[in-house]
Design a protein around this motif. Structure first.
Motif, short mmCIF file in Angstrom:
data_model
loop_
_atom_site.label_atom_id
_atom_site.label_comp_id
_atom_site.label_asym_id
_atom_site.label_seq_id
_atom_site.Cartn_x
_atom_site.Cartn_y
_atom_site.Cartn_z
N TYR A 171 -20.59 -53.43 68.27
CA TYR A 171 -20.84 -51.99 68.37
C TYR A 171 -21.72 -51.75 69.58
O TYR A 171 -22.79 -52.34 69.72
N THR A 172 -21.29 -50.88 70.47
CA THR A 172 -22.02 -50.55 71.68
C THR A 172 -22.75 -49.22 71.51
O THR A 172 -22.14 -48.24 71.10
N SER A 173 -24.04 -49.20 71.84
CA SER A 173 -24.83 -47.96 71.83
C SER A 173 -25.01 -47.49 73.27
O SER A 173 -25.32 -48.29 74.15
N MET A 174 -24.80 -46.18 73.47
CA MET A 174 -24.92 -45.60 74.80
C MET A 174 -25.70 -44.29 74.70
O MET A 174 -25.80 -43.70 73.62
N THR A 175 -26.23 -43.83 75.84
CA THR A 175 -26.99 -42.59 75.86
C THR A 175 -26.86 -41.91 77.22
O THR A 175 -26.54 -42.55 78.22
N LEU A 176 -27.12 -40.61 77.22
CA LEU A 176 -27.13 -39.84 78.46
C LEU A 176 -28.30 -38.87 78.40
O LEU A 176 -28.43 -38.10 77.43
N ASN A 177 -29.16 -38.90 79.43
CA ASN A 177 -30.25 -37.94 79.54
C ASN A 177 -29.68 -36.68 80.20
O ASN A 177 -29.18 -36.75 81.32
#
Length: 180
Positions: A171-177
């Protein structure tokens, strides 16, 4: 021509019909597993319906809210969706979780990209939201490629997060500010 509209309660049955078909395709021949569910588990349960409906009733206040937009084709048929929802913990009101999907008959037409551009703009214009977070099955290369194209940063990979039909999935966790 595709239009993106916020989902209203009067269209909820149409959305659930779309979602039922979408989920039934999870892991089917030629389609990457996009939900951490086996083929037998990939159905729209009453519990899932309630989560969407209850979230829509919360009106972006506190824990448990959800906003949903749908992509409509020229025949006004739902061909994709995107939603953001609250993190289900205190003191994380500035972060939202992202969910999305596109009807398999309408993939590779930039609908997913259009939905992401829309939601990023929406979040940038909402002073309460600073971050968009998501989790994606690591084997879903097309989705990860799209998220990276839209400048999401990969945070981590959880090895062997799921075991579905005796197969291990990361499972890959990603984010965007969105404040930048």
């Amino acid at each position: 021509m595709i239009s993106i509209k916020e989902l209203n309660k009067d269209k909820l049955d149409d959305f659930f019909q779309y979602l039922k078909i979408h989920l039934s395709e999870n892991g089917q021949k030629g389609i990457t597993l996009f939900q951490p569910l086996s083929k037998n588990q990939s159905e729209l349960s009453d519990e899932w319906k309630a989560k969407f409906e209850d979230g829509m009733n919360n009106k972006n206040e506190g824990i448990g809210w959800r906003k949903i937009w749908v992509a409509l084709n020229e025949e006004n048929k739902i061909v994709g969706h995107i939603d953001i929802r609250s993190q289900n913990q205190l003191n994380a009101e500035h972060r939202v979780l992202l969910g999305m999907g596109v009807d398999s008959n309408f993939r590779n037409l930039k609908i997913g990209q259009n939905l992401l551009e829309f939601i990023i703009d929406y979040c940038r214009n909402n002073r309460k939201i600073s971050w968009i977070d998501l989790q994606v099955l690591t084997n879903n290369i097309p989705a990860i490629r799209l998220y990276k194209k839209m400048n999401f940063e990969q945070l981590s990979i959880t090895k062997d997060m799921f075991r579905i039909d005796n197969i291990s999935y990361d499972y890959t966790s990603m984010t965007l500010n969105v404040e930048n």
